[in-house]
Design an enzyme around this catalytic site. Sequence first.
Site, short mmCIF file in Angstrom:
data_model
loop_
_atom_site.label_atom_id
_atom_site.label_comp_id
_atom_site.label_asym_id
_atom_site.label_seq_id
_atom_site.Cartn_x
_atom_site.Cartn_y
_atom_site.Cartn_z
CB SER A 119 -0.90 0.00 1.24
OG SER A 119 -1.36 1.32 1.49
CD1 TRP A 143 -7.80 0.25 -8.28
CD2 TRP A 143 -8.32 2.42 -8.20
NE1 TRP A 143 -7.79 0.73 -9.56
CE2 TRP A 143 -8.11 2.06 -9.55
CE3 TRP A 143 -8.66 3.74 -7.91
CZ2 TRP A 143 -8.22 2.96 -10.60
CZ3 TRP A 143 -8.78 4.64 -8.95
CH2 TRP A 143 -8.56 4.25 -10.28
CG ASN A 144 -13.64 3.94 -7.10
OD1 ASN A 144 -13.80 2.84 -6.57
ND2 ASN A 144 -14.51 4.45 -7.94
N PRO A 172 -10.50 -6.68 -1.18
CG PRO A 172 -9.53 -5.60 0.64
CD PRO A 172 -9.79 -6.96 0.08
CD GLU A 176 -23.45 -1.60 -9.00
OE1 GLU A 176 -23.37 -0.76 -9.91
OE2 GLU A 176 -24.52 -1.89 -8.45
CB CYS A 224 -18.00 3.68 -11.69
SG CYS A 224 -19.04 3.83 -10.25
CD GLU A 269 -23.04 -2.52 -5.05
OE1 GLU A 269 -22.42 -1.46 -5.27
OE2 GLU A 269 -22.53 -3.53 -4.53
P1 NDP Z 1 -10.54 -3.76 -12.09
O1 NDP Z 1 -11.64 -4.28 -12.92
O2 NDP Z 1 -9.16 -3.78 -12.60
O3 NDP Z 1 -10.51 -4.55 -10.70
C1 NDP Z 1 -11.63 -4.68 -9.86
C2 NDP Z 1 -11.39 -5.78 -8.84
O4 NDP Z 1 -11.42 -7.06 -9.50
C3 NDP Z 1 -10.04 -5.71 -8.15
O5 NDP Z 1 -10.17 -6.12 -6.82
C4 NDP Z 1 -9.21 -6.69 -8.95
O6 NDP Z 1 -8.12 -7.17 -8.25
C5 NDP Z 1 -10.24 -7.78 -9.20
N1 NDP Z 1 -9.91 -8.65 -10.32
C6 NDP Z 1 -9.08 -8.45 -11.37
N2 NDP Z 1 -9.09 -9.50 -12.21
C7 NDP Z 1 -9.96 -10.40 -11.69
C8 NDP Z 1 -10.43 -11.70 -12.11
N3 NDP Z 1 -10.00 -12.29 -13.22
N4 NDP Z 1 -11.35 -12.31 -11.33
C9 NDP Z 1 -11.81 -11.72 -10.21
N5 NDP Z 1 -11.40 -10.52 -9.75
C10 NDP Z 1 -10.49 -9.86 -10.49
O7 NDP Z 1 -11.01 -2.30 -11.68
P2 NDP Z 1 -10.19 -1.17 -10.92
O8 NDP Z 1 -9.84 -1.65 -9.55
O9 NDP Z 1 -9.14 -0.69 -11.83
O10 NDP Z 1 -11.34 -0.07 -10.76
C11 NDP Z 1 -11.68 0.78 -11.78
C12 NDP Z 1 -12.91 0.27 -12.51
O11 NDP Z 1 -13.97 0.03 -11.60
C13 NDP Z 1 -13.44 1.27 -13.50
O12 NDP Z 1 -13.79 0.65 -14.71
C14 NDP Z 1 -14.70 1.80 -12.82
O13 NDP Z 1 -15.65 2.30 -13.68
C15 NDP Z 1 -15.17 0.62 -12.07
N6 NDP Z 1 -16.00 1.04 -10.96
C16 NDP Z 1 -17.36 0.81 -11.02
C17 NDP Z 1 -18.18 1.25 -10.02
C18 NDP Z 1 -19.64 0.96 -10.04
O14 NDP Z 1 -20.25 0.96 -8.99
N7 NDP Z 1 -20.26 0.73 -11.17
C19 NDP Z 1 -17.65 2.01 -8.89
C20 NDP Z 1 -16.23 2.16 -8.91
C21 NDP Z 1 -15.45 1.70 -9.93
P3 NDP Z 1 -6.71 -6.42 -8.40
O15 NDP Z 1 -6.96 -4.98 -8.17
O16 NDP Z 1 -5.91 -7.03 -7.35
O17 NDP Z 1 -6.26 -6.69 -9.80
#
Ligand code: NDP
Length: 487
Positions: free
Chosen positions: A26, A151-152, A176, A249, A283, A461
């Site tokens: 982190s 992560w947001n 997370p 989401e 998002c 949600e």
């Molecule tokens: P990611 O899609 O990269 O990751 C989301 C989560 O999924 C992380 O915890 C990630 O782990 C995990 N992950 C990655 N690959 C896999 C897999 N194959 N199977 C299961 N889990 C997996 O998104 P970000 O963290 O980059 O967040 C940004 C995105 O989230 C944007 O597209 C944004 O629009 C969306 N978002 C949507 C929201 C909504 O409510 N609609 C709200 C906030 C964000 P790790 O990080 O360890 O790779």
Amino acid sequence: MNAQPKASHHIGGTYVEDDAGAVIESVYPATGELNARLHSATPAIVEQAVQAARAAQPAWATLKGVERGRILLRTAQLLRERNEELSRIETLDTGKAIQETLVADAASAADALEYFGGLAGAITGEHVDLGGDFVYTRREALGVCAGIGAWNYPIQIAAWKSAPALACGNAFIFKPSEMTPLTALLLAEAFKDAGLPDGIFGVVQGYGDVGAALASHPDIAKVSLTGSVPTGAKVLGAAAETIKSVTMELGGKSPILVFDDADLESAIGGAMLGNFYSTGQICSNGTRVFVQRGVYDAFLERLKIRTEAIRLGDPLDPDTHLGPMVSMAQRDKVLGYIEAGKREGGRLVTGGGVPEMQGFENGAWIQPTVFADVSDEMTIAREEIFGPVMSVLVFDDEAEALRRANATEFGLAAGVFTADLSRAHRVVSQLEAGTTWINTYNLTPVEAPFGGVKQSGIGRENSRAAIEYYTQLKSVYVATGPVDSPY
Ligand code: NDP
């Protein structure tokens, strides 16, 4: 910037470590300093979390709803008492300004726990009269549910998912984002201190492989993801193997429509909040701002002035508006989009680069950026940037604005600014989005359903709607007379 937790995971009501897991760091995005070093969950840790949840869930589901609700309400109270410390840690983990994290993170998590804590005793089935015989339905828990977070909004996402899950009698395991592992553990502590039975809420850290392990685990009944569309497709695929329920989401490229008759200052304020809050990492952001020709120039003129007044700075200073982005990698990705915007003919109104930040030279800083004269084909108008980059597009009439606003594979959110009441409702009814606003933007109270259509997601949600996504209906036919059989 020490924020080292006692251990990486929280399972069965206690901190658990397994040094064999890959290292997760982190980092404070404002300075690049290390906050904490943790470990990703090994398969053994994932299994331990699932089995702890499985063992605890049946007893939790048979408690009265009000008893479960009371624990959620106590947890909310603890989050509010601990808000300052939780906000500080959230700022260190995400880089978001403390001005935001004090009101929008642990506080929003507490809102969700209060709402679903209150609702827990009101989750009921229904009675269907059949003229003698009758049917009643039971709204039952799904079992062990998993959440995977972006992560947001780390603690908010963890609570938005776990509060309805727990209210309905499920156990919940949260993973997370590896970039922001800290506050979910503090949520687990608050649950524990509020009297939640061990095993009902677990946190396992990890990269995508750990999320994938949860999504495909046969003992997990449901998975709820907040993340990008490509990750959503992967999680859906994994969930399909064991026919899991899902809530997705996902991302967006949401439109804001500003008509000539709109209150211009409000429309500009809404567009700024919908592009720059959380340094653009939201998002539902309204990243395509369609402005009617009659107010286009005036809109841009005031937008430039107000954007240039945004204060970037020390995220822990309460006067700072915007912190850095979550990471250098995300900052560089956004800079790449800004370059594409310039290259493809967008007119840079303000921003567009990396600011000089004295004392924070190693941070992931970026200027709030506005492009005007953007056309629908440009990359910045089509792809989710997930950074503080606003695209402003001009339009002439309502039908054109609607057609262009809907011409995207996303459908998370949309907004309309106008003084014409009929037009506001007419336009909103035709916008292809799950979450919409009239004369405001990006307000997401727990009382209102939140989620997307098209590729932006599945399910909702918040609000009473979330209950449907964390329960299943059992139908019970009750005969009141003898069985009428021809045999
Ligand atoms: P990611 O899609 O990269 O990751 C989301 C989560 O999924 C992380 O915890 C990630 O782990 C995990 N992950 C990655 N690959 C896999 C897999 N194959 N199977 C299961 N889990 C997996 O998104 P970000 O963290 O980059 O967040 C940004 C995105 O989230 C944007 O597209 C944004 O629009 C969306 N978002 C949507 C929201 C909504 O409510 N609609 C709200 C906030 C964000 P790790 O990080 O360890 O790779």
